[in-house]
Scaffold this motif. Structure first.
Motif, PDB file in Angstrom:
ATOM      1  N   HIS A  46       0.807  -1.120   0.254  1.00  0.00           N
ATOM      2  CA  HIS A  46       0.223   0.343   0.278  1.00  0.00           C
ATOM      3  C   HIS A  46       1.122   1.123   0.259  1.00  0.00           C
ATOM      4  CE1 HIS A  46      -3.428   2.375   0.527  1.00  0.00           C
ATOM      5  NE2 HIS A  46      -2.959   3.029   1.423  1.00  0.00           N
ATOM      6  N   ALA A  47       2.286   1.353   0.831  1.00  0.00           N
ATOM      7  CA  ALA A  47       2.849   1.987   0.678  1.00  0.00           C
ATOM      8  C   ALA A  47       2.941   3.256  -0.732  1.00  0.00           C
ATOM      9  CB  ALA A  47       4.089   2.325   2.017  1.00  0.00           C
ATOM     10  N   ARG A  48       4.175   1.314  -1.249  1.00  0.00           N
ATOM     11  CA  ARG A  48       4.309   1.942  -2.475  1.00  0.00           C
ATOM     12  C   ARG A  48       3.689   2.359  -3.077  1.00  0.00           C
ATOM     13  NH1 ARG A  48       7.056  -3.121  -1.199  1.00  0.00           N
ATOM     14  NH2 ARG A  48       5.317  -4.606  -2.325  1.00  0.00           N
ATOM     15  N   GLN A  49       2.268   2.116  -3.550  1.00  0.00           N
ATOM     16  CA  GLN A  49       1.234   2.165  -3.923  1.00  0.00           C
ATOM     17  C   GLN A  49       0.579   3.973  -4.104  1.00  0.00           C
ATOM     18  OE1 GLN A  49      -2.199  -0.046  -3.771  1.00  0.00           O
ATOM     19  NE2 GLN A  49      -1.213  -1.536  -4.772  1.00  0.00           N
ATOM     20  N   HIS A  50       0.869   4.029  -2.736  1.00  0.00           N
ATOM     21  CA  HIS A  50       0.375   5.465  -2.040  1.00  0.00           C
ATOM     22  C   HIS A  50       1.694   6.644  -2.825  1.00  0.00           C
ATOM     23  CE1 HIS A  50      -0.355   9.199   0.025  1.00  0.00           C
ATOM     24  NE2 HIS A  50       1.127   8.972   0.768  1.00  0.00           N
ATOM     25  N   ILE A  51       3.248   6.007  -3.068  1.00  0.00           N
ATOM     26  CA  ILE A  51       4.101   6.914  -3.204  1.00  0.00           C
ATOM     27  C   ILE A  51       4.078   7.126  -4.878  1.00  0.00           C
ATOM     28  CG2 ILE A  51       6.754   6.876  -4.026  1.00  0.00           C
ATOM     29  CD1 ILE A  51       6.316   5.048  -0.773  1.00  0.00           C
ATOM     30  N   ALA A  52       3.831   5.996  -5.548  1.00  0.00           N
ATOM     31  CA  ALA A  52       3.489   5.594  -6.773  1.00  0.00           C
ATOM     32  C   ALA A  52       1.956   6.981  -7.689  1.00  0.00           C
ATOM     33  CB  ALA A  52       3.378   4.555  -7.464  1.00  0.00           C
ATOM     34  N   ALA A  53       1.373   6.846  -6.317  1.00  0.00           N
ATOM     35  CA  ALA A  53       0.617   7.884  -7.126  1.00  0.00           C
ATOM     36  C   ALA A  53       1.254   9.688  -6.664  1.00  0.00           C
ATOM     37  CB  ALA A  53      -0.631   7.942  -6.292  1.00  0.00           C
ATOM     38  N   LEU A  54       1.609   9.667  -5.803  1.00  0.00           N
ATOM     39  CA  LEU A  54       1.553  10.742  -6.080  1.00  0.00           C
ATOM     40  C   LEU A  54       2.497  11.099  -7.051  1.00  0.00           C
ATOM     41  CD1 LEU A  54       3.027  11.469  -1.727  1.00  0.00           C
ATOM     42  CD2 LEU A  54       1.022  12.001  -3.326  1.00  0.00           C
ATOM     43  N   SER A  55       3.898   9.769  -7.164  1.00  0.00           N
ATOM     44  CA  SER A  55       4.694  10.711  -8.225  1.00  0.00           C
ATOM     45  C   SER A  55       3.953  10.686  -9.444  1.00  0.00           C
ATOM     46  CB  SER A  55       5.491   9.556  -8.721  1.00  0.00           C
ATOM     47  OG  SER A  55       6.155   9.929  -9.554  1.00  0.00           O
ATOM     48  N   ALA A  56       2.813  10.025  -9.733  1.00  0.00           N
ATOM     49  CA  ALA A  56       1.816  10.177 -10.516  1.00  0.00           C
ATOM     50  C   ALA A  56       1.108  11.586 -11.053  1.00  0.00           C
ATOM     51  CB  ALA A  56       1.252   9.145 -11.127  1.00  0.00           C
ATOM     52  N   ARG A  57       1.028  11.812  -9.926  1.00  0.00           N
ATOM     53  CA  ARG A  57       0.185  13.096  -9.694  1.00  0.00           C
ATOM     54  C   ARG A  57       1.074  14.198 -10.503  1.00  0.00           C
ATOM     55  NH1 ARG A  57      -0.093  17.041  -5.719  1.00  0.00           N
ATOM     56  NH2 ARG A  57      -2.217  17.779  -5.701  1.00  0.00           N
ATOM     57  N   ALA A  58       2.315  14.134  -9.559  1.00  0.00           N
ATOM     58  CA  ALA A  58       3.596  15.020  -9.830  1.00  0.00           C
ATOM     59  C   ALA A  58       3.746  15.454 -10.845  1.00  0.00           C
ATOM     60  CB  ALA A  58       4.546  14.780  -9.029  1.00  0.00           C
ATOM     61  N   GLU A  59       3.815  14.393 -11.805  1.00  0.00           N
ATOM     62  CA  GLU A  59       3.990  14.439 -13.737  1.00  0.00           C
ATOM     63  C   GLU A  59       3.302  14.722 -14.415  1.00  0.00           C
ATOM     64  OE1 GLU A  59       6.029  14.077 -16.670  1.00  0.00           O
ATOM     65  OE2 GLU A  59       6.745  14.064 -14.292  1.00  0.00           O
ATOM     66  N   GLN A  61       0.695  17.211 -13.004  1.00  0.00           N
ATOM     67  CA  GLN A  61       1.095  18.974 -12.524  1.00  0.00           C
ATOM     68  C   GLN A  61       2.205  19.550 -13.383  1.00  0.00           C
ATOM     69  OE1 GLN A  61      -1.868  19.528 -11.828  1.00  0.00           O
ATOM     70  NE2 GLN A  61      -1.465  20.788  -9.782  1.00  0.00           N
ATOM     71  N   ARG A  62       3.596  18.460 -13.774  1.00  0.00           N
ATOM     72  CA  ARG A  62       4.406  19.163 -14.176  1.00  0.00           C
ATOM     73  C   ARG A  62       4.238  19.103 -15.673  1.00  0.00           C
ATOM     74  NH1 ARG A  62       8.273  16.070 -14.960  1.00  0.00           N
ATOM     75  NH2 ARG A  62      10.591  17.624 -15.348  1.00  0.00           N
ATOM     76  N   ARG A  63       3.173  18.579 -16.332  1.00  0.00           N
ATOM     77  CA  ARG A  63       3.292  18.633 -17.921  1.00  0.00           C
ATOM     78  C   ARG A  63       2.079  19.744 -17.760  1.00  0.00           C
ATOM     79  NH1 ARG A  63       0.979  14.024 -18.147  1.00  0.00           N
ATOM     80  NH2 ARG A  63      -1.379  13.975 -17.838  1.00  0.00           N
ATOM     81  N   ARG A  64       0.867  19.582 -17.053  1.00  0.00           N
ATOM     82  CA  ARG A  64       0.139  20.984 -17.172  1.00  0.00           C
ATOM     83  C   ARG A  64       1.127  22.449 -16.824  1.00  0.00           C
ATOM     84  NH1 ARG A  64      -3.747  17.345 -13.479  1.00  0.00           N
ATOM     85  NH2 ARG A  64      -4.870  16.494 -15.724  1.00  0.00           N
ATOM     86  N   TRP A  65       1.996  22.255 -15.680  1.00  0.00           N
ATOM     87  CA  TRP A  65       2.803  23.256 -15.572  1.00  0.00           C
ATOM     88  C   TRP A  65       3.825  24.087 -16.935  1.00  0.00           C
ATOM     89  CZ3 TRP A  65       8.671  23.966 -15.660  1.00  0.00           C
ATOM     90  CH2 TRP A  65       8.337  25.626 -16.018  1.00  0.00           C
ATOM     91  N   ALA A  66       4.196  22.672 -17.550  1.00  0.00           N
ATOM     92  CA  ALA A  66       5.043  22.980 -19.251  1.00  0.00           C
ATOM     93  C   ALA A  66       3.621  24.047 -19.849  1.00  0.00           C
ATOM     94  CB  ALA A  66       5.963  22.429 -19.251  1.00  0.00           C
ATOM     95  N   HIS A 211      -3.685  18.755 -20.150  1.00  0.00           N
ATOM     96  CA  HIS A 211      -2.673  19.847 -20.659  1.00  0.00           C
ATOM     97  C   HIS A 211      -3.762  20.993 -19.414  1.00  0.00           C
ATOM     98  CE1 HIS A 211       0.631  17.846 -22.528  1.00  0.00           C
ATOM     99  NE2 HIS A 211      -0.901  17.229 -22.804  1.00  0.00           N
ATOM    100  N   GLU A 212      -5.132  20.410 -19.075  1.00  0.00           N
ATOM    101  CA  GLU A 212      -5.579  21.761 -18.121  1.00  0.00           C
ATOM    102  C   GLU A 212      -4.580  23.137 -17.372  1.00  0.00           C
ATOM    103  OE1 GLU A 212      -5.953  18.971 -17.740  1.00  0.00           O
ATOM    104  OE2 GLU A 212      -8.272  18.550 -17.903  1.00  0.00           O
ATOM    105  N   HIS A 213      -4.905  24.012 -16.872  1.00  0.00           N
ATOM    106  CA  HIS A 213      -3.883  25.097 -16.141  1.00  0.00           C
ATOM    107  C   HIS A 213      -3.825  23.847 -15.079  1.00  0.00           C
ATOM    108  CE1 HIS A 213      -2.571  27.750 -13.419  1.00  0.00           C
ATOM    109  NE2 HIS A 213      -2.419  28.808 -14.203  1.00  0.00           N
ATOM    110  N   PRO A 214      -2.371  24.306 -14.309  1.00  0.00           N
ATOM    111  CA  PRO A 214      -2.634  22.968 -12.727  1.00  0.00           C
ATOM    112  C   PRO A 214      -3.587  23.850 -11.545  1.00  0.00           C
ATOM    113  CG  PRO A 214      -0.121  24.546 -13.432  1.00  0.00           C
ATOM    114  CD  PRO A 214      -1.788  24.356 -14.216  1.00  0.00           C
TER     115      PRO A 214
END
Length: 226
Positions: A46-59, A61-66, A211-214
């Motif tokens: 569950h911890a690994r899934q949680h970390i993966a979800a945070l990583s995907a979310r950050a990615e 947001q990076r795409r939307r920011w860019a 690609h919406e605004h973050p």
């Protein structure tokens, strides 16, 4: 809009490849506030899934920011053409530039990155600055209200307290600092004009999903950051 495009400006598509190229070139400002990846759950899976979800979310947001940085560059290029300014050069990414933390704090990460990476955005800001007229009364008022900022070098060396009614001789004369104040106020007015222009110009932009605004509250990962 096809799946190959991140957005469109007045019906003209902006390819996803431009966003990817910008990110791959290192054009990014780390998002803060993602949270600590540690978890109190005993279940390691569950911890690994949680970390993966945070990583995907950050990615995402990076795409939307860019996308916002690329859109700002594209809109600025069009504004330069409309204003008959010199051609701003190649499209992003141009070169890798460090975005000063002070600019991020003052302008927000999107505008700060656009101004750092986009010759068109800088050219537009400079043109807006030339348009700003700062009345003499505004310059004088700034001087009178901020005497603490204009201590003489000698007063600074002596450790004069700027908030303890320093002597007139410890304050630089108005005539010596007038031009600097005028330039500072003109720059601040130009930045406000740039924000106003960008808000109006982005009304013509249609974004592809992902690609919406973050900070767009219509998607679940939104963060109110500029």
């Amino acid at each position: 809009m096809t799946e190959d495009y991140a957005a469109s400006v007045r019906g003209e598509p902006i390819p996803k490849a431009r966003v990817s190229a910008f990110l791959n070139a290192g054009g990014t400002v780390p998002f803060r506030g993602a949270g600590n990846c540690a978890t109190s759950h005993d279940d390691a899976a569950h911890a690994r899934q949680h970390i993966a979800a945070l990583s995907a979310r950050a990615e995402r947001q990076r795409r939307r920011w860019a996308t916002q940085v690329i859109i700002t560059d594209e809109l600025a290029r069009r504004a330069c053409v409309a204003r008959r300014l010199a051609p701003p050069g190649d499209v992003l990414p141009m070169q890798l530039l460090t975005v000063p933390e002070t600019d991020v704090a003052d302008l927000g990460s999107i505008v700060a990155a656009a101004l750092a990476h986009s010759p068109a955005a800088r050219a537009l800001l400079a043109d807006l600055e030339r348009e700003q007229h700062i009345p003499e009364t505004a310059v004088r008022d700034y001087y009178e209200r901020n005497r603490d900022r204009f201590l003489t070098p000698d007063a600074l060396r002596r450790g004069v307290d700027p908030y303890d009614e320093p002597a007139p001789a410890d304050i630089q004369p108005y005539e010596d600092v007038r031009n600097g104040i005028t330039q500072q106020l003109r720059g601040a007015a130009a930045r406000r004009a740039f924000f106003d222009w960008l808000d109006r110009a982005r009304a013509d932009v249609v974004y592809a999903e992902g690609h919406e605004h973050p900070g767009d509250p219509s998607h679940p990962d939104h963060e109110h950051r500029h």
